[in-house]
Design a protein around this motif. Structure first.
Motif, PDB file in Angstrom:
ATOM      1  N   ASN A 142      16.729  -6.874   7.121  1.00 17.63           N
ATOM      2  CA  ASN A 142      17.297  -5.807   6.317  1.00 17.63           C
ATOM      3  C   ASN A 142      19.040  -6.045   6.104  1.00 17.63           C
ATOM      4  OD1 ASN A 142      15.481  -3.233   5.919  1.00 17.63           O
ATOM      5  ND2 ASN A 142      14.918  -3.785   7.875  1.00 17.63           N
ATOM      6  N   VAL A 143      19.682  -6.630   7.089  1.00 14.09           N
ATOM      7  CA  VAL A 143      20.838  -6.763   6.768  1.00 14.09           C
ATOM      8  C   VAL A 143      21.244  -8.036   5.893  1.00 14.09           C
ATOM      9  CG1 VAL A 143      23.275  -7.579   7.973  1.00 14.09           C
ATOM     10  CG2 VAL A 143      21.927  -5.770   9.118  1.00 14.09           C
ATOM     11  N   ALA A 144      20.552  -8.795   5.827  1.00 19.94           N
ATOM     12  CA  ALA A 144      20.569  -9.993   4.918  1.00 19.94           C
ATOM     13  C   ALA A 144      20.267  -9.566   3.463  1.00 19.94           C
ATOM     14  CB  ALA A 144      19.747 -11.221   5.286  1.00 19.94           C
ATOM     15  N   VAL A 145      19.391  -8.842   3.185  1.00 21.32           N
ATOM     16  CA  VAL A 145      19.055  -8.086   1.882  1.00 21.32           C
ATOM     17  C   VAL A 145      20.077  -7.322   1.391  1.00 21.32           C
ATOM     18  CG1 VAL A 145      17.347  -6.418   0.682  1.00 21.32           C
ATOM     19  CG2 VAL A 145      16.383  -8.346   2.292  1.00 21.32           C
ATOM     20  N   TYR A 146      20.778  -6.620   2.242  1.00 23.71           N
ATOM     21  CA  TYR A 146      21.957  -5.646   2.133  1.00 23.71           C
ATOM     22  C   TYR A 146      22.935  -6.411   1.592  1.00 23.71           C
ATOM     23  CZ  TYR A 146      25.541  -2.479   1.993  1.00 23.71           C
ATOM     24  OH  TYR A 146      26.561  -1.608   1.688  1.00 23.71           O
ATOM     25  N   MET A 147      23.347  -7.524   2.290  1.00 28.19           N
ATOM     26  CA  MET A 147      24.383  -8.470   1.963  1.00 28.19           C
ATOM     27  C   MET A 147      24.273  -9.172   0.616  1.00 28.19           C
ATOM     28  SD  MET A 147      25.436 -10.019   5.628  1.00 28.19           S
ATOM     29  CE  MET A 147      26.465 -11.027   5.145  1.00 28.19           C
ATOM     30  N   ILE A 148      22.974  -9.620   0.214  1.00 30.13           N
ATOM     31  CA  ILE A 148      22.820 -10.276  -0.892  1.00 30.13           C
ATOM     32  C   ILE A 148      22.945  -9.276  -2.075  1.00 30.13           C
ATOM     33  CG2 ILE A 148      20.881 -11.268  -2.317  1.00 30.13           C
ATOM     34  CD1 ILE A 148      19.835 -12.511   0.237  1.00 30.13           C
ATOM     35  N   PHE A 149      22.320  -8.034  -1.952  1.00 26.54           N
ATOM     36  CA  PHE A 149      22.440  -7.061  -2.813  1.00 26.54           C
ATOM     37  C   PHE A 149      23.746  -6.673  -3.032  1.00 26.54           C
ATOM     38  CE2 PHE A 149      18.053  -7.326  -3.076  1.00 26.54           C
ATOM     39  CZ  PHE A 149      17.495  -6.884  -4.383  1.00 26.54           C
ATOM     40  N   ALA A 150      24.777  -6.601  -2.125  1.00 29.40           N
ATOM     41  CA  ALA A 150      26.063  -6.027  -2.185  1.00 29.40           C
ATOM     42  C   ALA A 150      26.874  -6.991  -2.927  1.00 29.40           C
ATOM     43  CB  ALA A 150      26.356  -5.835  -0.667  1.00 29.40           C
TER      44      ALA A 150
ATOM     45  N   GLN B  71      26.018  -6.747  -6.532  1.00 27.75           N
ATOM     46  CA  GLN B  71      26.745  -5.602  -6.975  1.00 27.75           C
ATOM     47  C   GLN B  71      28.359  -5.718  -7.263  1.00 27.75           C
ATOM     48  OE1 GLN B  71      26.440  -2.130  -4.835  1.00 27.75           O
ATOM     49  NE2 GLN B  71      26.725  -0.768  -6.210  1.00 27.75           N
ATOM     50  N   ALA B  72      28.781  -6.378  -6.349  1.00 20.89           N
ATOM     51  CA  ALA B  72      30.131  -6.794  -6.438  1.00 20.89           C
ATOM     52  C   ALA B  72      30.828  -7.808  -7.498  1.00 20.89           C
ATOM     53  CB  ALA B  72      30.773  -7.075  -5.071  1.00 20.89           C
ATOM     54  N   PHE B  73      30.018  -8.766  -7.505  1.00 18.92           N
ATOM     55  CA  PHE B  73      30.432  -9.889  -8.438  1.00 18.92           C
ATOM     56  C   PHE B  73      29.738  -9.543  -9.934  1.00 18.92           C
ATOM     57  CE2 PHE B  73      31.484 -11.644  -4.283  1.00 18.92           C
ATOM     58  CZ  PHE B  73      32.747 -11.955  -4.680  1.00 18.92           C
ATOM     59  N   ALA B  74      28.476  -8.964  -9.955  1.00 19.36           N
ATOM     60  CA  ALA B  74      28.007  -9.048 -11.079  1.00 19.36           C
ATOM     61  C   ALA B  74      27.424  -7.543 -11.312  1.00 19.36           C
ATOM     62  CB  ALA B  74      26.933 -10.172 -11.515  1.00 19.36           C
ATOM     63  N   PRO B  75      28.223  -6.476 -11.602  1.00 18.82           N
ATOM     64  CA  PRO B  75      27.792  -5.136 -11.479  1.00 18.82           C
ATOM     65  C   PRO B  75      26.901  -4.816 -12.607  1.00 18.82           C
ATOM     66  CG  PRO B  75      30.068  -5.149 -11.711  1.00 18.82           C
ATOM     67  CD  PRO B  75      29.664  -6.531 -11.667  1.00 18.82           C
TER      68      PRO B  75
ATOM     69  N   PRO C 252      16.441  -2.228 -10.148  1.00 19.62           N
ATOM     70  CA  PRO C 252      15.168  -1.537 -10.353  1.00 19.62           C
ATOM     71  C   PRO C 252      14.003  -2.206 -10.112  1.00 19.62           C
ATOM     72  CG  PRO C 252      16.656  -0.757 -12.082  1.00 19.62           C
ATOM     73  CD  PRO C 252      17.431  -2.067 -11.437  1.00 19.62           C
ATOM     74  N   TYR C 253      14.061  -3.688 -10.168  1.00 17.33           N
ATOM     75  CA  TYR C 253      12.742  -4.585  -9.909  1.00 17.33           C
ATOM     76  C   TYR C 253      12.524  -4.347  -8.686  1.00 17.33           C
ATOM     77  CZ  TYR C 253      12.937  -5.491 -14.692  1.00 17.33           C
ATOM     78  OH  TYR C 253      12.761  -5.550 -16.213  1.00 17.33           O
ATOM     79  N   PHE C 254      13.234  -3.841  -7.436  1.00 14.46           N
ATOM     80  CA  PHE C 254      13.111  -3.814  -6.030  1.00 14.46           C
ATOM     81  C   PHE C 254      12.959  -2.459  -5.689  1.00 14.46           C
ATOM     82  CE2 PHE C 254      15.021  -8.039  -7.173  1.00 14.46           C
ATOM     83  CZ  PHE C 254      13.887  -8.588  -6.592  1.00 14.46           C
TER      84      PHE C 254
ATOM     85  N   HIS D 154      18.725  -0.773   0.781  1.00 11.63           N
ATOM     86  CA  HIS D 154      19.714   0.253   1.263  1.00 11.63           C
ATOM     87  C   HIS D 154      20.791   0.373   0.026  1.00 11.63           C
ATOM     88  CE1 HIS D 154      17.555  -0.850   4.854  1.00 11.63           C
ATOM     89  NE2 HIS D 154      17.835   0.433   5.160  1.00 11.63           N
ATOM     90  N   GLU D 155      21.218   1.785  -0.253  1.00  9.58           N
ATOM     91  CA  GLU D 155      22.146   1.986  -0.970  1.00  9.58           C
ATOM     92  C   GLU D 155      23.617   1.720  -0.824  1.00  9.58           C
ATOM     93  OE1 GLU D 155      23.161   4.287  -4.926  1.00  9.58           O
ATOM     94  OE2 GLU D 155      21.301   4.465  -4.089  1.00  9.58           O
ATOM     95  N   THR D 156      23.769   2.320   0.762  1.00  9.54           N
ATOM     96  CA  THR D 156      25.170   2.277   1.157  1.00  9.54           C
ATOM     97  C   THR D 156      25.120   1.755   2.594  1.00  9.54           C
ATOM     98  OG1 THR D 156      24.792   4.477   2.256  1.00  9.54           O
ATOM     99  CG2 THR D 156      25.723   4.351  -0.167  1.00  9.54           C
ATOM    100  N   LEU D 157      26.456   1.254   2.926  1.00  9.49           N
ATOM    101  CA  LEU D 157      26.614   0.755   4.290  1.00  9.49           C
ATOM    102  C   LEU D 157      26.032   1.572   5.318  1.00  9.49           C
ATOM    103  CD1 LEU D 157      27.410  -1.761   5.949  1.00  9.49           C
ATOM    104  CD2 LEU D 157      29.815  -0.923   5.896  1.00  9.49           C
ATOM    105  N   GLY D 158      26.781   2.891   5.265  1.00 13.30           N
ATOM    106  CA  GLY D 158      26.035   3.720   6.189  1.00 13.30           C
ATOM    107  C   GLY D 158      24.810   4.340   6.410  1.00 13.30           C
TER     108      GLY D 158
END
Length: 186
Positions: free
Chosen positions: A66-74, A77-81, A89-91, A114-118
């Motif tokens: 879960n943490v690895a997937v969150y980091m990849i998507f974050a 999102q940060a470098f290619a919004p 949406p494909y996930f 997960h959408e947010t870190l919280g």
């Protein structure tokens, strides 16, 4: 004979230059040592994660995934919004049956987004605490099936709620993501 030897300005310059070079060499070796220690520190963290994933219980593996997937998507999102907005949406689990039919894998993938870190932190704390209790009581081999079945039931309930009760819940999101249903099952 008691005459003090006086150094020429050139000799003084050579001595000062030698001292500076010597000092810089010491500083350079200290910086190299610090860089090596930093590399060793990150290598050690990576080794610990690998070891935990290989030999740890299922709860630890689910948390790492879960943490690895969150980091990849974050990072995406940060470098290619703009790419992220088209890609995520494909996930995520779409609420409409007409969309879900063309993306059936989202029933599984939404459990790891997960959408947010919280959102991630609280789900992982709950998963870690209650997952370890469940693993101790019922056995570690029952954690993953419970997590997956809980996520599938949550997805089914979301799809039903979105399509049949949208008039009652106008704020219900068009996409679902998160491990909340899977964690609550545990």
């Amino acid at each position: 004979t008691n005459r003090k030897r006086v150094a020429s300005p050139i000799q003084n310059a050579i001595v000062v230059r030698g001292a500076i070079v010597s000092y810089m060499g010491i500083k350079k070796s200290e910086n190299n040592r610090k860089n090596i220690q930093k590399k060793d520190m990150f290598a050690s963290i990576g080794d610990d994660i690998k070891r935990t994933f290989q030999y740890g219980n299922m709860v630890n593996r689910l948390v790492i995934i879960n943490v690895a997937v969150y980091m990849i998507f974050a990072l995406i999102q940060a470098f290619a919004p703009t790419f992220y907005l088209d890609f995520v949406p494909y996930f995520q689990l779409p609420g409409l049956f007409s969309e879900w039919i063309f993306r059936p894998w989202t029933v599984i993938t939404h459990m790891f987004l997960h959408e947010t870190l919280g959102h991630l932190v609280w789900n992982m704390i709950s998963l870690y605490v209650f997952g370890n209790i469940m693993g101790d009581l019922l056995g570690d081999n029952r954690v993953l099936p419970t997590y997956i079945i809980g996520g599938l039931v949550g997805a089914a309930l979301y799809l039903l709620a979105f399509n049949f009760t949208s008039g009652f819940f106008p704020n219900l999101g068009i996409y679902a993501e998160g491990a909340s249903a899977a964690v609550l099952a545990i």
